[in-house]
Design an enzyme around this catalytic site. Structure first.
Site, PDB file in Angstrom:
ATOM      1  N   GLU A  36     -17.329  -4.083  -8.155  1.00 21.29           N
ATOM      2  CA  GLU A  36     -15.978  -4.635  -8.069  1.00 21.29           C
ATOM      3  C   GLU A  36     -15.352  -4.800  -9.456  1.00 21.29           C
ATOM      4  OE1 GLU A  36     -13.847  -5.559  -5.530  1.00 21.29           O
ATOM      5  OE2 GLU A  36     -15.189  -4.433  -4.249  1.00 21.29           O
ATOM      6  N   CYS A 191      -3.772   6.168   1.587  1.00 20.47           N
ATOM      7  CA  CYS A 191      -2.512   5.568   1.137  1.00 20.47           C
ATOM      8  C   CYS A 191      -2.491   5.530  -0.397  1.00 20.47           C
ATOM      9  CB  CYS A 191      -2.359   4.164   1.726  1.00 20.47           C
ATOM     10  SG  CYS A 191      -0.700   3.522   1.554  1.00 20.47           S
ATOM     11  N   CYS A 198       0.148  10.275   5.213  1.00 19.61           N
ATOM     12  CA  CYS A 198       0.560   9.455   6.357  1.00 19.61           C
ATOM     13  C   CYS A 198       0.178  10.100   7.688  1.00 19.61           C
ATOM     14  CB  CYS A 198       2.061   9.209   6.298  1.00 19.61           C
ATOM     15  SG  CYS A 198       2.555   8.381   4.783  1.00 19.61           S
TER      16      CYS A 198
HETATM   17  S1  SF4 Z   1       1.612   5.443   6.966  1.00 21.32           S
HETATM   18 FE1  SF4 Z   1       1.507   6.291   4.914  1.00 21.32          FE
HETATM   19  S2  SF4 Z   1       2.455   4.770   3.601  1.00 21.32           S
HETATM   20 FE2  SF4 Z   1       2.000   3.773   5.533  1.00 21.32          FE
HETATM   21  S3  SF4 Z   1      -0.014   2.837   5.213  1.00 21.32           S
HETATM   22 FE3  SF4 Z   1      -0.353   4.840   6.124  1.00 21.32          FE
HETATM   23  S4  SF4 Z   1      -0.665   6.230   4.387  1.00 21.32           S
HETATM   24 FE4  SF4 Z   1       0.273   4.348   3.626  1.00 21.32          FE
END
Ligand code: SF4
Length: 345
Positions: A36, A191, A198
């Site tokens: 960590e 993300c 996404c």
């Molecule tokens: S949809 Fe896209 S922006 Fe939203 S948490 Fe998931 S990866 Fe991240």
């Protein structure tokens, strides 16, 4: 989304989460703590080889506590943010001496140790005990601020409080260790800061940033402030054996405890302070300057290569050494030293 968040995240984790990181094998508070601390400000791929080497050198908290600071800094050289290594060493000493070598496993006790903040304490408790404890590292901040459109710079009190509130709300009672790993994994692998995937994310249909096409707005960037610029001259003093004169920095402050080239704007004066007489100098050569940026200022560095025809006998202080890049001396070096020695081959 709040009610189903942990369930969906765990479902994704069971299929796509990372299970083979070195600190996930033989899970212990010591391993999780070291990982960590290394992962603060540093990418996983960079951390892995450092973690493996560090654990080989210091296989237990007692071994780390007993090691000289120089050796710890040596194993940290290149990771940056050296206060992390100094705090690691300090905390190892406290655990060895005041806790009989056993990590305390409450948030309150962990937070009282140097270098352990609320998120690191949460990660240690959650991963090692499976007891409910929230975390909020950089990855988690990014996921939560995007999913729930929490605006503002995460360094500001208002925003970080809002993010902590959400992190606490989402952390489940069950499978807390997996959930903690899962939310870090989602931030690190899907993300990501600049190119989130996404289409593969379990929250694609609910994530507010995604649905409103404002991913780039979250998390908000730090308000820009021009960094002040300082300058310095670094003397790269080389003796006839090809060794370099290094000075150890004071244990606190910038590059605390690391070994660096002597600095001084007046080359002759600085050499005299080091007892390097004019008769020892064979040549002096100003090299191309470069900029090293710290979090709070830029440092413009002018290196001067000073070749000696003989090694001055008077240099024998404890905080000064002749360093040979090929020798296996275990000391921590500043980044400019590593860079300049590499450049000069
Ligand atoms: S949809 Fe896209 S922006 Fe939203 S948490 Fe998931 S990866 Fe991240």
């Amino acid at each position: 989304m709040i009610d189903s968040f942990s369930e969906r995240l765990l479902h994704w984790f069971d299929q796509h989460g990372r299970q083979h990181l070195p600190w996930q094998q033989n899970i212990s508070p010591y391993h999780i703590w070291v990982s960590e601390i290394m992962l603060q400000q540093t990418q996983v791929t960079t951390v892995i080889p450092y973690f493996v080497k560090f654990l080989k050198a210091f296989p237990s908290v007692d071994k780390l506590a007993a090691a000289p600071m120089d050796v710890v800094l040596h194993h940290w050289t290149g990771l940056g943010y050296y206060a992390r290594a100094r705090n690691l060493h300090k905390t190892a000493g406290l655990i060895a001496n005041e806790h009989n070598g056993e990590f305390p496993l409450t948030i309150k006790e962990l937070e009282a140790l140097p270098g352990i903040g609320r998120s690191t304490a949460g990660a240690i408790v959650a991963i090692c005990t499976n007891r409910k404890a929230a975390i909020l590292d950089g990855n988690v901040k990014r996921v939560l601020s995007r999913c729930f459109a929490i605006g503002g710079w995460p360094g500001s009190t208002v925003t970080v409080n809002a993010l902590w509130e959400m992190a606490e709300l989402l952390t489940p009672e069950d499978r807390v260790a997996d959930y903690t790993q899962a939310i870090m994994d989602l931030g690190a692998t899907l993300c990501t800061r600049s190119s989130p995937e996404c289409g593969n994310c379990p929250f694609e249909c609910d994530c507010i940033a995604r649905q409103t096409q404002r991913i780039d707005d979250f998390p908000a960037r730090k308000p820009k402030k021009a960094l002040p610029v300082r300058s310095t001259t670094m003397l790269m003093i080389e003796n006839p054996l090809g060794e370099w004169l290094l000075q150890q920095r004071p244990s606190t402050g910038l590059w605390g405890g690391l070994w660096a080239f002597p600095e001084g704007d007046d080359v002759i004066d600085t050499l005299q302070q080091l007892n390097v007489g004019n008769n020892c100098i064979q040549s002096q050569n100003r090299l191309d300057g470069f900029r090293h940026t710290f979090t709070h200022f830029h440092l413009d560095i002018t290196p001067v290569h000073v070749k000696l025809r003989e090694t001055p006998p008077a240099i024998g202080e404890k905080s000064i050494c002749w360093y040979s890049p090929g020798a296996s001396v275990e000391i921590g070096l500043t980044k400019p030293v590593t860079r300049l020695l590499k450049e000069l081959g």
